[in-house]
Design an enzyme around this catalytic site. Sequence first.
Site, PDB file in Angstrom:
ATOM      1  CD  GLU A  50     -30.009 -23.814  17.147  1.00  0.00           C
ATOM      2  OE1 GLU A  50     -30.365 -22.732  17.662  1.00  0.00           O
ATOM      3  OE2 GLU A  50     -29.205 -23.888  16.207  1.00  0.00           O
TER       4      GLU A  50
ATOM      5  CD  GLU B 136     -31.386 -20.399  13.621  1.00  0.00           C
ATOM      6  OE1 GLU B 136     -30.670 -19.386  13.660  1.00  0.00           O
ATOM      7  OE2 GLU B 136     -32.121 -20.734  14.561  1.00  0.00           O
TER       8      GLU B 136
HETATM    9  C1  BG6 Z   1     -29.971 -19.952  16.928  1.00  0.00           C
HETATM   10  C2  BG6 Z   1     -28.566 -20.255  16.477  1.00  0.00           C
HETATM   11  O1  BG6 Z   1     -30.500 -19.006  16.095  1.00  0.00           O
HETATM   12  O2  BG6 Z   1     -30.132 -19.383  18.171  1.00  0.00           O
HETATM   13  C3  BG6 Z   1     -27.608 -20.578  17.595  1.00  0.00           C
HETATM   14  O3  BG6 Z   1     -28.575 -21.311  15.536  1.00  0.00           O
HETATM   15  C4  BG6 Z   1     -27.818 -19.579  18.710  1.00  0.00           C
HETATM   16  O4  BG6 Z   1     -26.304 -20.557  17.088  1.00  0.00           O
HETATM   17  C5  BG6 Z   1     -29.249 -19.718  19.225  1.00  0.00           C
HETATM   18  O5  BG6 Z   1     -26.910 -19.679  19.747  1.00  0.00           O
HETATM   19  C6  BG6 Z   1     -29.583 -18.819  20.396  1.00  0.00           C
HETATM   20  O6  BG6 Z   1     -29.285 -17.498  20.084  1.00  0.00           O
HETATM   21  P1  BG6 Z   1     -28.345 -16.610  21.014  1.00  0.00           P
HETATM   22  O7  BG6 Z   1     -28.170 -15.341  20.298  1.00  0.00           O
HETATM   23  O8  BG6 Z   1     -29.067 -16.491  22.300  1.00  0.00           O
HETATM   24  O9  BG6 Z   1     -27.084 -17.391  21.157  1.00  0.00           O
END
Ligand code: BG6
Length: 486
Positions: A386, A192
């Site tokens: 993701e 990201e």
């Molecule tokens: C993404 C990141 O932005 O979102 C991850 O690359 C992160 O590392 C994921 O865990 C979810 O966000 P959060 O804040 O719910 O963990």
Amino acid sequence: MNKTNEFPKDFLWGGAIAANQVEGGWNLDGKGLSVADIASYKPNIDNKDYAAHMEISTSKIEEAIADKSDKWYPKRRGIDFYHRYKEDLAMFAELGFKTLRLSIAWSRLFPTGEEEKPNEAGVEFYRNVFKEMNRLGIKPIVTLSHYEMPLSLSLKYNGWVERRVIDDFVRFSTVCFKEYDQYVDYWLTFNEIDSIHRHPFTTAGIIPDKCTTGKEEQEVYQALHHQFVASALVTKVAHEVNAKNQVGCMLTKLMTYPLTCAPLDVELTLNKNLENHFYTDVQVKGEYPRMIEINLENRGIHLDISDEDRRILKENTVDFLTFSYYMSMAESGDPEAERTPGNTVLGVKNPYLPSTDWGWQIDPKGLKISMIELYDRYRIPMMIVENGMGSVDRIENGEIHDPYRVEYFKEHFKQMKEAIDEGVDLIGYTSWAPIDLVSAGTSQMSKRYGFIYVDADDEGNGTYNRMKKDSFDWYQKVIATNGASL
Ligand code: BG6
């Protein structure tokens, strides 16, 4: 296109994790402190207020360095993947994973970032992890920088603001390409990369009170430029070390819709989406978009970009594009429009969408739209690396029933399949995250993403034992049928 119920042959189904959110072992075997090791969990903060969780200053860092415990620093303990990786990989193999996206903690290999030679114990740890994955038939997709540069580089150089950090990153990445050549074919440079504007410390080690020029925004853009150059340089090295290496970039896909068809709403939305695509434009097309350069100049941001930098960017573009997708947002010209949190953003609330426990708007159709938009713009293979929902899970009579998670994934997979059938070249999908881990934004454990439950709470109490949720069996079947069982 020939439509079947199945996803394309050899589709890479799997999951994604990041070293700093799972490993623990923050001070073991020579590892240096990373920026993640000082991210604190604050019990009394609104769990939707990511900015308050991520607030940083030199004095906060000093306080964290002096505290040798992990009580208020959950990323120091993660979910103890450092010791339990075999057990976790075995569960991923049971799920049928073809791939696992994971990251390498830079400070485990180079404790301060500036050593000439890597810490052997760190090199060995990842070699053992990759060996085990190889034995289980799980292909690694490795992120070189996922929110955890050595803290020392942050304190000495204000992180990526100083150009010299490029060399340190290239040295670290070169070691990774050479040491793990026999195990890894897919590499991602920066997780990201666009998030530098939303959390400059976690992404690039930038400490706001170290800004000496009084032009914080300019420093952030300069750091981003250094990351672009570093990304291109390591892409070159990866290809030189072995021509089979495939290198990808990684974007937070922040899909934005106009709240209404009022032309102002549409224009503001267009600007948001152009800004979101700027990062992949540089990494896929090899140059800054003209409108972004003009926009920066108009804002008084003057970047130091040499002709040599431009040549490096142009000659070393990525082989594939990856992105995260969790939610979408709306945009409006009305300053009073209601807002809701998303992935480290605050967007305008879309009245047509439901939200997760953390207020992120659930929008499967937005994933299809994102895929089509990105593929049409870049025409290179893509992976979704993701996607998932953070929720509160409850154990009832020793079981965890999570139909909401199944529903979330099922609807997103349907939209992925539609986009593939309409011509998008999607080669893989890794859910975030297959196992509960420490949240990047809020450092909570209670924000759970996994098909596998981890018995730990926000303050680190618990056995850390693993347990399957209902969604485990569901995802296992999806993979076994290559998506046909949706
Ligand atoms: C993404 C990141 O932005 O979102 C991850 O690359 C992160 O590392 C994921 O865990 C979810 O966000 P959060 O804040 O719910 O963990």
